[in-house]
Structure formats: C-alpha cells, structure tokens
Design an enzyme around this catalytic site. Sequence first.
Site, PDB file in Angstrom:
ATOM      1  N   GLN A 134       1.333 -10.185   2.478  1.00 12.37           N
ATOM      2  CA  GLN A 134       2.089  -8.923   2.486  1.00 12.37           C
ATOM      3  C   GLN A 134       3.432  -9.106   1.791  1.00 12.37           C
ATOM      4  OE1 GLN A 134       0.830  -6.047   3.616  1.00 12.37           O
ATOM      5  NE2 GLN A 134       2.623  -4.917   2.976  1.00 12.37           N
ATOM      6  N   ALA A 155       4.132  -1.544   3.206  1.00 11.16           N
ATOM      7  CA  ALA A 155       4.882  -1.991   4.381  1.00 11.16           C
ATOM      8  C   ALA A 155       5.654  -3.268   4.064  1.00 11.16           C
ATOM      9  CB  ALA A 155       3.922  -2.256   5.529  1.00 11.16           C
ATOM     10  N   HIS A 162      -2.337  -3.919   8.251  1.00 17.31           N
ATOM     11  CA  HIS A 162      -3.348  -4.864   7.765  1.00 17.31           C
ATOM     12  C   HIS A 162      -3.133  -6.247   8.399  1.00 17.31           C
ATOM     13  CE1 HIS A 162      -5.375  -2.394   4.719  1.00 17.31           C
ATOM     14  NE2 HIS A 162      -4.202  -1.790   4.588  1.00 17.31           N
ATOM     15  N   GLU A 218      -2.645   8.737   3.119  1.00 16.99           N
ATOM     16  CA  GLU A 218      -3.573   7.690   2.667  1.00 16.99           C
ATOM     17  C   GLU A 218      -4.933   7.934   3.311  1.00 16.99           C
ATOM     18  OE1 GLU A 218      -2.302   3.648   3.108  1.00 16.99           O
ATOM     19  OE2 GLU A 218      -0.555   3.909   1.812  1.00 16.99           O
ATOM     20  N   HIS A 221      -6.988   4.671   4.361  1.00 20.76           N
ATOM     21  CA  HIS A 221      -6.517   3.651   5.302  1.00 20.76           C
ATOM     22  C   HIS A 221      -6.891   4.071   6.718  1.00 20.76           C
ATOM     23  CE1 HIS A 221      -3.426   0.630   6.788  1.00 20.76           C
ATOM     24  NE2 HIS A 221      -3.573   1.397   7.851  1.00 20.76           N
TER      25      HIS A 221
HETATM   26 ZN    ZN Z   1      -4.144   0.169   3.957  1.00 22.21          ZN
END
Ligand code: ZN
Length: 249
Positions: A134, A155, A162, A218, A221
């Site tokens: 990330q 993020a 995630h 999104e 997601h």
């Molecule tokens: Zn995502």
Amino acid sequence: MIKKPLPIVIAVLVFSFIFIVGFSHSIHETPKKMALNDNKKEHVQPSTEIKEKLPIIISPDNIDVLVNKEYGLPEDYAPNDLVYPNIPFLFNEKIEKRMMRKEPAEALEKMFAAAKLDGICLAGVSGYRSVARQEVLYNAYVHRDGVEAADTYSARPGHSEHHTGLAIDVSGITGEFAVEDHFADTKEAAWLDKHAHEYGFIIRFPKGKEEITGYKYEPWHIRYVGTEVATEIFNTNSTLEEYYRNYFA
Ligand SMILES: [Zn+2]
C-alpha cells in the site's frame, strides 16, 4: 580482593535505581487504545495513542472492523488466516493480491457461483494488500497526481481495507472497465449492487456518499462485513460509517 570506596558503591546503587525505575516505568506505560470494534456495547473512547493524530484500531481481526481515513490498522498488522479463494482472477500468478481472509474467501466463492447461475461471470482484480505494498502504491499515486487527488481514490498506508483481507476489487471476467468509472454501467456492477449483501459484502464506497466515506464511488470495491451487517447497510442505503454512527447513537 579490592574494597570499593563507599561513595562509588552508593553512586552505582543510586544510578541502578534510577535506571530500573525509569525503564520499568517506560515499559509499563501501555497506552490506552481505541475501544472501537472491540466491544460494540461500549461507547467509543478517545484514543490516547495517537499516530499522526489518528486513532488506532485495537481489534483489526473483527469481521466488521471500521477502517477508513480516520481509523487505521496497527502498523504491524497482517491477517493470520489468508487463503487463496477459488475464483478466477484477471491474472494467473499466485501472489499476495490473490488472497483474502478465510471467511470472506468462502463467501466470495459462493457469490461468484451464484452470479454465474445468473449469467454473470465475475473475476477478482485485487484482494489482500500488505501495508508495504500500500505504501508503494500510495506514494506512486502521490508522485503522479499529488496528495490531494491521490487521497480521493487511494488509502494511506494502514488505512486501506485491502490491508484487512476483507475487501476485494472485482470486475467482469473479460476485465473490461476493471477498476474504472465505466464499470458502474456494466451488468456485473448491477448484479453486485443488487446481490452482494446476500453473501455478506457491501459496496463500500457508494455513489452519493463521498462526503461520508471520503472516497469517490467505487462500484468494484466490495467489503465483507457478514450478511447481517451487510443486509442492514443495504436496506438502509447507508455505509459502514453510518452503521457505526447509528449503532452508537
Ligand atoms: Zn479496492
């Protein structure tokens, strides 16, 4: 045997005392952490452990854990029950982003099978993501688009769903419009919107809730929260943030 002069012995004893007291004080000074997600019956207490002035979640393994721009995962957190869900992905490699935690992985398999019966062939795009990964991604987005823009769609490390192993980005099996705004207009997105909650998933960043979630829409997601919470959020057309807000209200 040489006898030590008394002042030196006293000095050594005093020094030792200061050292031991100081050290034990520091190791016992355990900071209080956020009660959120630990026991829902308790009201949220302000955290005294502040990292970048944000509270840290103390029960990151909870299925309905709230991770967002405000609440972050502990720095060293990694789920300990990651598995490879038996579903098609847009890539073949057995790599980190193919994994999810066991419970959502099983729910995902059921959901993909049900979608298929309705003529909807789904594929995984990106599941689990370690904090290290990330960090690489977020920094690359900041480098490309600047902090303000990057924060609307990516993020910060420690604040990604995630990272929990409970979220996955999905697309149609062809990969067309994968993780793109146009995915919203596909039959796959429509199916997810209607049925994901039946398998314990929510569209985590819905349209019109950008101010609440902090992220743009999104449709790809999905986040596992269990069927009970997912159904509640679906029926009230709300978000995980609103679910917690209502719970504590
Ligand atoms: Zn995502």
